[in-house]
Scaffold this motif. Structure first.
Motif, PDB file in Angstrom:
ATOM      1  N   VAL A  96       2.431   4.834  -5.293  1.00  0.00           N
ATOM      2  CA  VAL A  96       1.837   6.440  -4.702  1.00  0.00           C
ATOM      3  C   VAL A  96       2.479   6.920  -6.150  1.00  0.00           C
ATOM      4  O   VAL A  96       2.345   8.258  -6.189  1.00  0.00           O
ATOM      5  N   ALA A  97       4.084   6.747  -6.301  1.00  0.00           N
ATOM      6  CA  ALA A  97       4.699   8.085  -7.325  1.00  0.00           C
ATOM      7  C   ALA A  97       4.354   7.955  -8.698  1.00  0.00           C
ATOM      8  O   ALA A  97       3.705   8.679  -9.844  1.00  0.00           O
ATOM      9  N   THR A  98       3.444   6.726  -8.976  1.00  0.00           N
ATOM     10  CA  THR A  98       3.024   6.049 -10.558  1.00  0.00           C
ATOM     11  C   THR A  98       0.923   7.672 -10.215  1.00  0.00           C
ATOM     12  O   THR A  98       0.923   8.087 -10.885  1.00  0.00           O
ATOM     13  N   ALA A  99       0.824   7.511  -8.829  1.00  0.00           N
ATOM     14  CA  ALA A  99      -0.097   8.273  -8.808  1.00  0.00           C
ATOM     15  C   ALA A  99      -0.479   9.517  -8.822  1.00  0.00           C
ATOM     16  O   ALA A  99      -1.272  10.446  -9.649  1.00  0.00           O
ATOM     17  N   HIS A 100       0.779   9.651  -7.971  1.00  0.00           N
ATOM     18  CA  HIS A 100       1.266  10.994  -8.259  1.00  0.00           C
ATOM     19  C   HIS A 100       1.394  12.057  -9.655  1.00  0.00           C
ATOM     20  O   HIS A 100       1.095  13.330 -10.090  1.00  0.00           O
ATOM     21  N   ARG A 101       2.595  11.214 -10.228  1.00  0.00           N
ATOM     22  CA  ARG A 101       2.195  11.171 -11.830  1.00  0.00           C
ATOM     23  C   ARG A 101       1.134  12.060 -12.738  1.00  0.00           C
ATOM     24  O   ARG A 101       1.332  12.430 -13.815  1.00  0.00           O
ATOM     25  N   LEU A 102       0.204  10.702 -12.690  1.00  0.00           N
ATOM     26  CA  LEU A 102      -1.168  10.824 -13.271  1.00  0.00           C
ATOM     27  C   LEU A 102      -1.446  11.653 -12.860  1.00  0.00           C
ATOM     28  O   LEU A 102      -2.033  12.631 -13.961  1.00  0.00           O
ATOM     29  N   LEU A 103      -2.016  12.286 -11.546  1.00  0.00           N
ATOM     30  CA  LEU A 103      -3.118  13.400 -11.497  1.00  0.00           C
ATOM     31  C   LEU A 103      -2.481  14.807 -12.053  1.00  0.00           C
ATOM     32  O   LEU A 103      -2.799  15.322 -12.404  1.00  0.00           O
ATOM     33  N   THR A 104      -0.990  14.626 -11.130  1.00  0.00           N
ATOM     34  CA  THR A 104       0.084  15.545 -12.205  1.00  0.00           C
ATOM     35  C   THR A 104       0.492  16.177 -13.386  1.00  0.00           C
ATOM     36  O   THR A 104      -0.899  17.443 -14.058  1.00  0.00           O
ATOM     37  N   ALA A 105      -0.155  14.701 -14.364  1.00  0.00           N
ATOM     38  CA  ALA A 105      -0.183  14.705 -15.993  1.00  0.00           C
ATOM     39  C   ALA A 105      -1.857  15.659 -16.304  1.00  0.00           C
ATOM     40  O   ALA A 105      -1.604  16.042 -17.076  1.00  0.00           O
ATOM     41  N   LEU A 137      -3.944   9.238   1.025  1.00  0.00           N
ATOM     42  CA  LEU A 137      -3.937  10.194   0.974  1.00  0.00           C
ATOM     43  C   LEU A 137      -5.327  10.316   0.341  1.00  0.00           C
ATOM     44  O   LEU A 137      -6.021   9.846  -0.559  1.00  0.00           O
ATOM     45  N   ALA A 138      -5.019  11.392  -0.597  1.00  0.00           N
ATOM     46  CA  ALA A 138      -6.316  12.678  -1.041  1.00  0.00           C
ATOM     47  C   ALA A 138      -5.986  12.867  -2.226  1.00  0.00           C
ATOM     48  O   ALA A 138      -4.720  13.096  -3.197  1.00  0.00           O
ATOM     49  N   GLY A 139      -7.132  11.981  -2.633  1.00  0.00           N
ATOM     50  CA  GLY A 139      -7.282  12.542  -3.949  1.00  0.00           C
ATOM     51  C   GLY A 139      -8.240  11.622  -5.210  1.00  0.00           C
ATOM     52  O   GLY A 139      -7.818  12.200  -6.285  1.00  0.00           O
ATOM     53  N   ILE A 140      -7.444  10.152  -4.657  1.00  0.00           N
ATOM     54  CA  ILE A 140      -7.744   8.824  -5.821  1.00  0.00           C
ATOM     55  C   ILE A 140      -9.322   8.474  -6.263  1.00  0.00           C
ATOM     56  O   ILE A 140      -9.676   8.360  -4.809  1.00  0.00           O
ATOM     57  N   GLY A 141      -9.804   8.427  -6.937  1.00  0.00           N
ATOM     58  CA  GLY A 141     -10.881   7.564  -6.900  1.00  0.00           C
ATOM     59  C   GLY A 141     -10.836   6.336  -7.700  1.00  0.00           C
ATOM     60  O   GLY A 141     -10.048   5.696  -7.938  1.00  0.00           O
ATOM     61  N   ASN A 142     -12.112   6.126  -8.545  1.00  0.00           N
ATOM     62  CA  ASN A 142     -12.267   4.604  -8.475  1.00  0.00           C
ATOM     63  C   ASN A 142     -11.839   4.552  -9.877  1.00  0.00           C
ATOM     64  O   ASN A 142     -11.023   3.271 -10.441  1.00  0.00           O
ATOM     65  N   VAL A 143     -12.285   5.468 -10.779  1.00  0.00           N
ATOM     66  CA  VAL A 143     -10.549   5.502 -12.165  1.00  0.00           C
ATOM     67  C   VAL A 143      -9.146   5.272 -11.484  1.00  0.00           C
ATOM     68  O   VAL A 143      -8.238   4.492 -12.271  1.00  0.00           O
ATOM     69  N   TYR A 144      -9.158   5.881 -10.754  1.00  0.00           N
ATOM     70  CA  TYR A 144      -7.515   6.259 -10.170  1.00  0.00           C
ATOM     71  C   TYR A 144      -7.307   4.184  -9.435  1.00  0.00           C
ATOM     72  O   TYR A 144      -5.691   4.038  -9.697  1.00  0.00           O
ATOM     73  N   ARG A 145      -7.912   3.863  -9.356  1.00  0.00           N
ATOM     74  CA  ARG A 145      -8.012   2.598  -8.094  1.00  0.00           C
ATOM     75  C   ARG A 145      -7.772   1.732  -9.342  1.00  0.00           C
ATOM     76  O   ARG A 145      -6.979   0.733  -8.847  1.00  0.00           O
ATOM     77  N   CYS A 146      -9.206   2.004  -9.810  1.00  0.00           N
ATOM     78  CA  CYS A 146      -8.476   0.434 -11.358  1.00  0.00           C
ATOM     79  C   CYS A 146      -7.168   0.586 -12.040  1.00  0.00           C
ATOM     80  O   CYS A 146      -6.811  -0.300 -12.171  1.00  0.00           O
ATOM     81  N   GLU A 147      -7.071   1.899 -12.574  1.00  0.00           N
ATOM     82  CA  GLU A 147      -6.298   1.796 -13.426  1.00  0.00           C
ATOM     83  C   GLU A 147      -4.487   1.389 -12.183  1.00  0.00           C
ATOM     84  O   GLU A 147      -3.595   1.435 -12.943  1.00  0.00           O
ATOM     85  N   LEU A 148      -4.329   2.095 -11.381  1.00  0.00           N
ATOM     86  CA  LEU A 148      -3.572   1.848 -10.563  1.00  0.00           C
ATOM     87  C   LEU A 148      -3.255   0.478 -10.203  1.00  0.00           C
ATOM     88  O   LEU A 148      -1.867   0.471 -10.268  1.00  0.00           O
ATOM     89  N   ALA A 149      -4.004   0.107  -9.825  1.00  0.00           N
ATOM     90  CA  ALA A 149      -3.919  -1.477  -9.908  1.00  0.00           C
ATOM     91  C   ALA A 149      -3.598  -2.244 -10.818  1.00  0.00           C
ATOM     92  O   ALA A 149      -2.558  -3.263 -10.577  1.00  0.00           O
ATOM     93  N   LEU A 209      -2.255  16.515  -4.826  1.00  0.00           N
ATOM     94  CA  LEU A 209      -1.874  17.252  -5.946  1.00  0.00           C
ATOM     95  C   LEU A 209      -1.504  19.209  -4.959  1.00  0.00           C
ATOM     96  O   LEU A 209      -1.511  19.883  -5.225  1.00  0.00           O
ATOM     97  N   GLY A 210      -0.978  18.807  -3.940  1.00  0.00           N
ATOM     98  CA  GLY A 210      -1.170  19.478  -2.742  1.00  0.00           C
ATOM     99  C   GLY A 210       0.359  19.929  -2.594  1.00  0.00           C
ATOM    100  O   GLY A 210       1.159  19.540  -2.698  1.00  0.00           O
TER     101      GLY A 210
END
Length: 283
Positions: free
Chosen positions: A195-204, A160-172, A129-130
């Motif tokens: 990685v693109a999905t991670a950026h999209r989800l955190l931004t949303a 990459l900075a910003g991912i925790g356990n919730v996104y770890r599970c969801e992204l997998a 999110l930087g």
């Protein structure tokens, strides 16, 4: 659970409440900084960096905090009763003439010269999110250790900075693989999509306290695909979502971050290919 989106929203709320204001109260309830008094100084800004919060204060000082698993910052109007936990859990109080920011259960809290922030942020990978988000570097870092599990690679803030356990599970889940699959078995294209999905989800999700990875609306529609849904039907195949909380040795993580093997994991055994431990009793 505080992850990059939660930290971003927290920073924005603190910035709106404190930036440009003179501190009338400054109370750090940790032994090392208990005598620090910055009353009379102005708060310049509050900015996030991955899962770190940096409150920059007049005179070249930065208050660094990290929420870890259950820390939080709350903002209250003058005279409003503080809510967020019992008084003994308060670690920081920053007050101005109009607002008071109260930090609860903050496991990391330190005051340092602003020019030394690099000691905190220098080891971090690209910030999802930087302003300088760099997906190519994130992919390169994630793929640097082919034998490492995807889950651990995602949690490593040096990648990459910003991912925790919730996104770890969801992204997998969204990638169709288990968090225990070695990253070397994923193609560069697959990793780039992840990685693109991670950026999209955190931004949303950065502007709301209700994190969602499942599209659509509706009171009965789950917000997340697998996280926290042990035993519930998978939204894709209908089979039960599995979980495990088993702890097993994993690679060392920086700055006290738990590894993937030290987290409760949720996944769909039908939809996600790759190695997996025996599911927990609630699967």
């Amino acid at each position: 659970m505080p992850e990059g989106d939660t930290v971003w929203l927290t920073a924005r709320r603190l910035h709106h409440a404190l930036a440009g204001q003179v501190l009338t109260r400054f109370d750090l309830r940790v032994p090392r900084f208990a005598t620090a008094d910055l009353t009379g100084r102005s708060v310049l800004e509050v900015t996030p960096r991955g899962k770190h919060l940096l409150t920059r204060i007049e005179g070249g000082l930065t208050l660094h905090s990290h929420l870890r698993m259950d820390g939080s910052w709350r903002v209250f109007a003058g005279g409003e009763r503080w809510t967020g936990g019992p008084a003994h859990q308060i670690r920081a109080v920053l007050g101005t003439g109009e607002r008071t920011a109260v930090g609860y259960r903050l496991p990391v809290l330190e005051l340092l010269p602003t020019h030394e922030e690099e000691r905190i942020t220098g080891r971090l990978g690209p910030d999802l999110l930087g302003p300088g988000w760099d997906p190519d570097t994130a992919v390169t870092r994630l793929r640097a250790d082919p034998a490492r599990s995807l889950g651990d690679a995602l949690l490593d803030q040096r990648n990459l900075a910003g991912i925790g356990n919730v996104y770890r599970c969801e992204l997998a889940f969204l990638a169709g693989v288990t968090p225990w699959l070695p990253v070397g078995e994923l193609s560069e294209e697959t990793m780039a999509r992840l990685v693109a999905t991670a950026h999209r989800l955190l931004t949303a999700n950065r502007d709301t306290s209700e994190r969602r990875t499942v599209p659509g609306t509706g009171r009965r529609r789950p917000l997340l695909y697998v996280y926290g849904r042990a035993g519930a039907p998978c939204l894709r195949c209908g089979g039960p979502v599995a979980t495990t909380s088993r702890r097993s040795p994993g690679p060392a993580a920086p700055a006290g971050e738990p590894t993937g093997d030290e987290r409760v994991t949720y996944w769909c055994p039908r939809c996600q290919s790759g190695p997996a431990p025996d599911p927990g009793p609630h699967s």
